[in-house]
Design a protein around this motif. Structure first.
Motif, PDB file in Angstrom:
ATOM      1  N   ILE A   1      -0.171  10.481  -5.395  1.00  0.00           N
ATOM      2  CA  ILE A   1      -0.491   9.548  -4.308  1.00  0.00           C
ATOM      3  C   ILE A   1      -0.312  10.268  -2.977  1.00  0.00           C
ATOM      4  O   ILE A   1       0.675  10.976  -2.774  1.00  0.00           O
ATOM      5  N   ASP A   2      -1.248  10.088  -2.064  1.00  0.00           N
ATOM      6  CA  ASP A   2      -1.076  10.586  -0.704  1.00  0.00           C
ATOM      7  C   ASP A   2      -1.900   9.722   0.241  1.00  0.00           C
ATOM      8  O   ASP A   2      -2.513   8.732  -0.181  1.00  0.00           O
ATOM      9  N   GLU A   3      -1.918  10.085   1.502  1.00  0.00           N
ATOM     10  CA  GLU A   3      -2.630   9.301   2.509  1.00  0.00           C
ATOM     11  C   GLU A   3      -4.108   9.155   2.175  1.00  0.00           C
ATOM     12  O   GLU A   3      -4.725   8.124   2.462  1.00  0.00           O
ATOM     13  N   ASP A   4      -4.686  10.175   1.577  1.00  0.00           N
ATOM     14  CA  ASP A   4      -6.111  10.135   1.227  1.00  0.00           C
ATOM     15  C   ASP A   4      -6.368   9.445  -0.105  1.00  0.00           C
ATOM     16  O   ASP A   4      -7.506   9.095  -0.412  1.00  0.00           O
ATOM     17  N   HIS A   5      -5.321   9.272  -0.889  1.00  0.00           N
ATOM     18  CA  HIS A   5      -5.460   8.633  -2.204  1.00  0.00           C
ATOM     19  C   HIS A   5      -4.349   7.595  -2.393  1.00  0.00           C
ATOM     20  O   HIS A   5      -3.474   7.744  -3.251  1.00  0.00           O
ATOM     21  N   PRO A   6      -4.363   6.540  -1.592  1.00  0.00           N
ATOM     22  CA  PRO A   6      -3.324   5.503  -1.706  1.00  0.00           C
ATOM     23  C   PRO A   6      -3.576   4.600  -2.914  1.00  0.00           C
ATOM     24  O   PRO A   6      -4.682   4.581  -3.479  1.00  0.00           O
TER      25      PRO A   6
ATOM     26  N   LYS B   1       0.847  -1.189   0.000  1.00  0.00           N
ATOM     27  CA  LYS B   1       0.000   0.000   0.000  1.00  0.00           C
ATOM     28  C   LYS B   1       0.883   1.240   0.000  1.00  0.00           C
ATOM     29  O   LYS B   1       1.583   1.527   0.964  1.00  0.00           O
ATOM     30  N   GLN B   2       0.848   1.995  -1.102  1.00  0.00           N
ATOM     31  CA  GLN B   2       1.696   3.170  -1.267  1.00  0.00           C
ATOM     32  C   GLN B   2       0.914   4.426  -0.907  1.00  0.00           C
ATOM     33  O   GLN B   2      -0.201   4.647  -1.394  1.00  0.00           O
ATOM     34  N   THR B   3       1.486   5.269  -0.062  1.00  0.00           N
ATOM     35  CA  THR B   3       0.797   6.479   0.372  1.00  0.00           C
ATOM     36  C   THR B   3       1.565   7.753   0.043  1.00  0.00           C
ATOM     37  O   THR B   3       1.142   8.844   0.414  1.00  0.00           O
ATOM     38  N   THR B   4       2.694   7.629  -0.650  1.00  0.00           N
ATOM     39  CA  THR B   4       3.465   8.803  -1.073  1.00  0.00           C
ATOM     40  C   THR B   4       3.885   8.631  -2.515  1.00  0.00           C
ATOM     41  O   THR B   4       4.077   7.512  -2.993  1.00  0.00           O
TER      42      THR B   4
END
Length: 376
Positions: free
Chosen positions: A247-252, A240-243
């Motif tokens: 891509i960010d925490e709200d759009h992994p 699960k990639q969050t950066t």
């Protein structure tokens, strides 16, 4: 800026490292000197290898020389010839254990290599946003990028396609001479999709272009897709990639997790030597965890367990068990990977016995033999 202060070894120490005196310190016994192979100077692999070497040297009475090379053979040959003990390697470990790509020649073949630690990383495939692809399966008939002479990138792209039930025959495979050329081709609308590291500058460039980008997901609940992908590359797992770009925490997004780089050696390296080096690196973690943006991912709990490009070394497993990191699931993966190594070596021997042609044609023969006699 990280200052690379890895100490050079005198020629005498380089020639005699196999017999150097070992030094015990804080329940860790290390050779007086070591040589590690790694990627070229300036690469992330070299920077992290150097940072880890410096941290270990700062805590223990040992000297480490990092030997850079820009080729897979150049990184593994010193280990095979016992001019280096360990290497910070990438997918050449997978190819070496399988006897494919550069290691399909008669003077190489399947190598009994082992992983000690591997930094968790992630990679995936992007499509230009104007392609309107929602899944890998939507790439059917689209222009997908491959790079000549880059089997590491190409085999991952094959795995992405396999996840969506596709092969190269189901897309328009477009070949370029470099990885950077793929990025330029996406932006100039000569290509629709390519493999990508989420935090790379290339991803940022495509995101900022008029075409934009879309990350194609590899959800862990799609067990059929993951089975197909790992039939191509056994070292992948859901991540699960969050950066990253878009891509960010709200759009992994769910990408392929793998290991890069991996600290590796040959199976014949003693369990005690590997155990002690892994322990020394673990105890030196605070000295290199901030060396790069990704260095904190060398935390032993995640770096000493499967999957990886080759089986884990017994010395690493010993330390993982001691620390409570090794699980039944990890052992099941290890057993399956060792069985695979044995099957590949047996197939190589059988193919050699059946072959009476020229060495130059052997890789082609071996490839056909693998396809017919060796299941994924």
């Amino acid at each position: 800026m990280l200052r690379l202060l890895v100490k050079a070894l005198p020629t005498l120490a380089v020639l005699g490292f196999g017999a150097t005196t070992t030094l015990a310190q804080d329940d860790v016994t290390l050779p007086r000197s070591m040589i590690w192979s790694a990627y070229d100077v300036g690469s992330g692999g070299y920077t992290e290898a150097s940072a880890i070497a410096n941290a270990v040297q700062g805590n223990f009475d040992t000297r480490i020389r990092v030997l850079p090379s820009g080729t897979s053979i150049g990184r593994l040959l010193p280990l095979r010839e016992q001019r280096a003990q360990f290497g910070f390697l990438s997918n050449e470990l997978f190819f070496a254990s399988e006897g494919t790509e550069e290691f399909a020649t008669p003077d190489w073949g399947p190598q009994d290599v082992r992983v000690m630690l591997g930094r968790p990383a992630s990679v995936g495939i992007i499509a230009a946003a104007d392609v309107n692809a929602k899944s890998v399966a939507d790439l059917r008939g689209k222009r997908v990028g491959f790079v000549k002479g880059n089997p590491s990138l190409n085999i991952k792209t094959d795995a992405y396609l396999a996840f969506g039930g596709l092969t190269r025959d189901d897309v328009e495979a477009v070949w370029f001479g470099s990885y950077g050329a793929l990025k330029d081709a996406i932006i100039s609308n000569q290509l629709d999709a390519m493999g990508m590291v989420p935090t790379s500058s290339f991803a940022r460039e495509i995101e900022a272009s008029s075409r934009g980008l879309t990350w194609l997901n590899f959800p862990p609940e799609d067990t059929e897709g993951w089975k197909k992908a790992t039939d191509v590359i056994s070292f992948a797992e859901p991540h699960k990639q969050t950066t990253g770009a878009g891509i960010d925490e709200d759009h992994p997004v769910w990408l392929l997790g793998y290991r890069y780089p991996m600290l590796a050696t040959y199976a014949e390296t003693s369990e005690e030597e590997v155990y002690n080096l892994v322990k020394a690196i673990d105890q030196s973690f605070d000295g290199f965890r901030e060396a790069t943006a990704e260095a904190a991912n060398w935390a032993t709990e995640g770096a000493i367990v499967p999957p990886a490009d080759a089986p884990f070394h017994d010395g690493a497993i010993r330390y993982a068990k001691e620390m409570g990191y090794w699980t039944d699931e990890a052992q099941a993966w290890q057993d399956a990977r060792l069985a695979r190594v044995d099957a590949v070596k047996a197939a190589w021997a059988e193919a050699q016995a059946a072959y009476d042609g020229d060495d130059a044609v052997w890789p082609e023969f071996w490839g056909s033999w693998r396809a017919e006699h060796l299941a994924n």
